[in-house]
Write an enzyme that holds these catalytic residues in place. Structure first.
Site, PDB file in Angstrom:
ATOM      1  N   PHE A 111       0.846  -1.311  -0.116  1.00  0.00           N
ATOM      2  CA  PHE A 111      -0.031  -0.021  -0.037  1.00  0.00           C
ATOM      3  C   PHE A 111       0.871   1.249  -0.005  1.00  0.00           C
ATOM      4  O   PHE A 111       1.931   1.361   0.902  1.00  0.00           O
ATOM      5  CB  PHE A 111      -1.057   0.105   1.249  1.00  0.00           C
ATOM      6  CG  PHE A 111      -2.120   1.148   1.027  1.00  0.00           C
ATOM      7  CD1 PHE A 111      -2.999   0.900   0.285  1.00  0.00           C
ATOM      8  CD2 PHE A 111      -1.906   2.179   1.888  1.00  0.00           C
ATOM      9  CE1 PHE A 111      -3.986   1.907   0.076  1.00  0.00           C
ATOM     10  CE2 PHE A 111      -3.081   3.171   1.540  1.00  0.00           C
ATOM     11  CZ  PHE A 111      -3.967   2.969   0.930  1.00  0.00           C
ATOM     12  N   ASP A 182       2.815  -5.963   7.257  1.00  0.00           N
ATOM     13  CA  ASP A 182       1.294  -5.092   7.162  1.00  0.00           C
ATOM     14  C   ASP A 182       0.221  -6.157   6.951  1.00  0.00           C
ATOM     15  O   ASP A 182       0.197  -6.861   6.097  1.00  0.00           O
ATOM     16  CB  ASP A 182       1.523  -3.995   5.988  1.00  0.00           C
ATOM     17  CG  ASP A 182       0.087  -3.120   6.247  1.00  0.00           C
ATOM     18  OD1 ASP A 182      -0.820  -3.499   6.642  1.00  0.00           O
ATOM     19  OD2 ASP A 182       0.400  -2.073   5.615  1.00  0.00           O
ATOM     20  N   TYR A 207     -10.135  -0.793  10.553  1.00  0.00           N
ATOM     21  CA  TYR A 207     -11.257  -0.355   9.680  1.00  0.00           C
ATOM     22  C   TYR A 207     -11.843  -1.203   8.547  1.00  0.00           C
ATOM     23  O   TYR A 207     -12.844  -0.844   8.116  1.00  0.00           O
ATOM     24  CB  TYR A 207     -11.353   1.106   9.590  1.00  0.00           C
ATOM     25  CG  TYR A 207     -10.136   1.561   8.626  1.00  0.00           C
ATOM     26  CD1 TYR A 207     -10.079   1.366   7.529  1.00  0.00           C
ATOM     27  CD2 TYR A 207      -9.045   2.240   9.251  1.00  0.00           C
ATOM     28  CE1 TYR A 207      -8.804   1.930   6.890  1.00  0.00           C
ATOM     29  CE2 TYR A 207      -8.009   2.736   8.583  1.00  0.00           C
ATOM     30  CZ  TYR A 207      -7.955   2.661   7.336  1.00  0.00           C
ATOM     31  OH  TYR A 207      -7.003   3.120   6.444  1.00  0.00           O
ATOM     32  N   LYS A 208     -11.102  -2.266   8.335  1.00  0.00           N
ATOM     33  CA  LYS A 208     -11.552  -3.035   7.154  1.00  0.00           C
ATOM     34  C   LYS A 208     -12.152  -4.241   7.797  1.00  0.00           C
ATOM     35  O   LYS A 208     -13.399  -4.116   8.250  1.00  0.00           O
ATOM     36  CB  LYS A 208     -10.127  -3.261   6.496  1.00  0.00           C
ATOM     37  CG  LYS A 208      -9.556  -2.108   5.695  1.00  0.00           C
ATOM     38  CD  LYS A 208      -8.122  -2.535   5.110  1.00  0.00           C
ATOM     39  CE  LYS A 208      -7.425  -1.351   4.697  1.00  0.00           C
ATOM     40  NZ  LYS A 208      -8.215  -0.723   3.548  1.00  0.00           N
ATOM     41  N   ARG A 354     -12.921  -4.000  -7.323  1.00  0.00           N
ATOM     42  CA  ARG A 354     -12.571  -4.784  -6.113  1.00  0.00           C
ATOM     43  C   ARG A 354     -14.116  -5.418  -5.363  1.00  0.00           C
ATOM     44  O   ARG A 354     -14.885  -4.589  -5.368  1.00  0.00           O
ATOM     45  CB  ARG A 354     -11.642  -4.154  -5.062  1.00  0.00           C
ATOM     46  CG  ARG A 354     -10.662  -3.763  -5.461  1.00  0.00           C
ATOM     47  CD  ARG A 354      -9.638  -3.257  -4.424  1.00  0.00           C
ATOM     48  NE  ARG A 354     -10.313  -2.186  -3.389  1.00  0.00           N
ATOM     49  CZ  ARG A 354      -9.672  -1.882  -2.140  1.00  0.00           C
ATOM     50  NH1 ARG A 354      -8.404  -2.303  -2.012  1.00  0.00           N
ATOM     51  NH2 ARG A 354     -10.285  -1.042  -1.490  1.00  0.00           N
TER      52      ARG A 354
END
Lengths: 395, 395
Positions: A111, A182, A207-208, A354
């Site tokens: 990311f 990560d 938060y995912k 996605r």
């Protein structure tokens, strides 16, 4: 336990949510818990909340819940800040452990913020470190004796491609490098075993797949044998051995708590703490099996009914996280058309649509209904509507 | 406008709150606003909240409200992270502006985390920088041609002693040093004019006089002429020129927005944004006059009725922030006894009893009632109760 557990989530009527890999939905019990923290804790206890509502211990308490989801022991994870900050802390501590080496390996599937933070740290260090960003499939070959740290995201945010954590960690260790993972797209998505991996550091956001809410605090794991010696670059008072002694000199707290920095975001942390309750009694292996079943069904149906889409994710589910991506040249507009019809996924430039698969609140019926809409949008070229071509600032 | 505006705050019955310098009370409208963000935004909009609820722009929007309270122009302040992180960012950017100098001046009245973060940064830089911590009254004499940056908190968190911002900034600039002010105990407490001060950087927290709630995000101000060239050490994706382009290379955003780092804490930021509404139509000069009147009355009454207390704050109100501190050898127990009777101040080792004066929700009647309780606690030695001697982890 039976999946999905839709009753635990607030899922808006008419929406099929395939974007839990970006922002998880609201667990139902969070609203009342947050309201209690605002009114009964902040409002009524005022400053006494630090003791009476145990705000000060919350990052360790929440960290222990996360630890349970990533195969880490109690006391090895703490919470705070953002993933960007936690990446900086982990990499700074890793480089301090390898003072004679100057190379950091990452990959182009990482990311972007991880790479940005690393660059900023290396420039701040000013000691000639080099960030080598290679293609994901070239990571293995790039790890040599000059490498101080390998810093990777296990699951690629665009394609869902998944690295082999154990193999790469072993390779890094063979070369004498420190390993940083990560887990932004791993925690709550795939079974992770930090202890078995033997990696030194892991970081992640909540938060995912962990449904902690927009801007929920990040986590950092430090391997227990290193936690008392890891050197914090960001020496904040909440990582001090005795924050409320207000000493003029910094002494790091024992263990991973030294990776805390400033005052924790109590309201935001409470939302996360409550959100994690949906994992009570959940077996990550069961979640993983269910996710694979949903993804396989989705791929089969989409390939049968939407021939203009090309699978961008690995076909082998073992090499994929909990999302499926398809390439389509008009992917942006097609995603807008989908969203307008209640099927929410997202888009990543230049052409990736996605779709996240989260068995806690998604069932096979959702997958089939989503494909019906997708087939309609593509088959009837509904994405041609000019309204769907306009880019919004945030996708 | 008439002060106090108690009706805007949730103030628990039976409590006189003299600790707004540590954690401000809950503004009444915050609970509903936070509930709306949780349920209507996160819950119903899900990922679309980034656009539809304008989460992405919130740090700039809130920054503009803070700017209005510290005499800074629109677009010069942004929000996020914690004060510790913002100190690190400001100092790193300041040192990058003075690459040939190696000394940072601070004082022993600075809040410890500012010193800890500075030490950590200087060690990370590894270029022989020295943090010189002098007594507050020696700052002026310590600023010489070798100084890269002067980093001070305007108002001392223990005694309320207030530095002369304009004079020290001018001294720093005369020596060619960069000036960084920590406004943690200034913003919302005393009139601040960042533009007039000409200082390069300011940082501050928002959970004290700005009533943003426990762990509310911090702010950073960068002088507008420097904002496009200041070099961020913490290069996070939300400080990127185009965060949602997901470029592999970092390009700082124009202006102060480059000082954003990771995903903003939306729920916590919303609490702050709503809390700032209590300042609508408030004149900081009026707040300051009212605070001085309350403090003078408090000092006069305490000195008349509590002879065992010794004033620790400057007697001249112009040299003091918005708090009054007294020394008392049994200050810890005395404060516990006070709190047990509904008068909430706090204690700082070794012997300081702190009382904050916040005219938005405190009137003269509160001050007189607080002194009655204090006189009772001290005159009758109520602090001798063993229950008040036990130290809690957090004071």
């Amino acid at each position: 336990m039976t999946l999905p557990r839709k009753e635990l989530f607030h899922l808006p009527e008419g929406v099929i949510y395939l974007d839990g890999n970006s922002l998880g939905p609201l667990p139902r019990s969070v609203a009342a818990r947050v309201a209690g923290t605002v009114t009964d804790e902040w409002g009524d206890m005022l400053i006494r909340g630090w003791n009476d509502a145990e705000w000060a211990d919350q990052p360790a308490r929440v960290g222990n819940r996360i630890a349970g989801l990533i195969g880490a022991p109690e006391g090895s994870v703490t919470m705070g800040d953002t993933l960007s900050i936690k990446v900086y802390q982990a990499l700074a501590a890793a480089l301090a452990m390898r003072p004679d080496r100057r190379v950091v390996i990452s990959d182009s599937g990482n990311f972007p913020t991880d790479l940005y933070m690393a660059e900023g740290l290396l420039r701040t260090l000013g000691r000639g470190h080099e960030l080598r960003v290679v293609a994901p499939e070239e990571v293995d070959g790039a790890i040599g004796e000059e490498v101080a740290a390998v810093m990777l995201t296990e699951v690629d945010y665009r394609t869902g491609r998944r690295h082999d954590m154990s193999a790469i960690t072993a390779k890094a260790h063979d070369a004498g490098a420190v390993m940083i993972w990560d887990l932004a797209h791993s925690a709550g998505a795939v079974p992770v075993d930090m202890t078995a991996s033997n990696a030194e550091f892991a970081v992640g956001c909540t938060y995912k797949y962990l449904n902690g809410g927009p801007g929920a605090p990040a986590f950092i794991y430090v391997r227990p044998d290193l936690a008392d010696s890891a050197e914090p670059a960001l020496q904040g008072w909440f990582g001090h051995e005795a924050p409320f002694a207000f000493d003029i000199d910094y002494r790091p707290a024992p263990g991973v708590e030294r990776m805390r920095v400033g005052t924790p975001p109590v309201i935001q942390m409470t939302a996360l703490e409550e959100a994690l309750m949906v994992w009570d009694g959940v077996d990550m292996d069961e979640v993983r099996s269910a996710a694979i079943a949903l993804m396989e069904r989705f791929i089969t149906e989409v390939e049968a009914r939407c021939p203009s889409l090309e699978l961008a994710s690995p076909r082998d589910p073992a090499k994929r996280g909990s999302q499926v991506s398809f390439r389509f040249s008009e992917g942006y507009a097609a995603m807008q058309a989908l969203i307008a019809r209640g099927v929410i996924g997202d888009f990543r430039a230049p052409d990736i649509m996605r779709f996240g698969f989260t068995p806690l609140y998604l069932g096979e019926d959702d997958v089939l209904a989503a494909v019906d809409v997708l087939a309609d949008v593509l088959g009837n070229e509904l994405w041609r509507d000019p309204a769907y071509q306009k880019r919004s600032r945030v996708t």
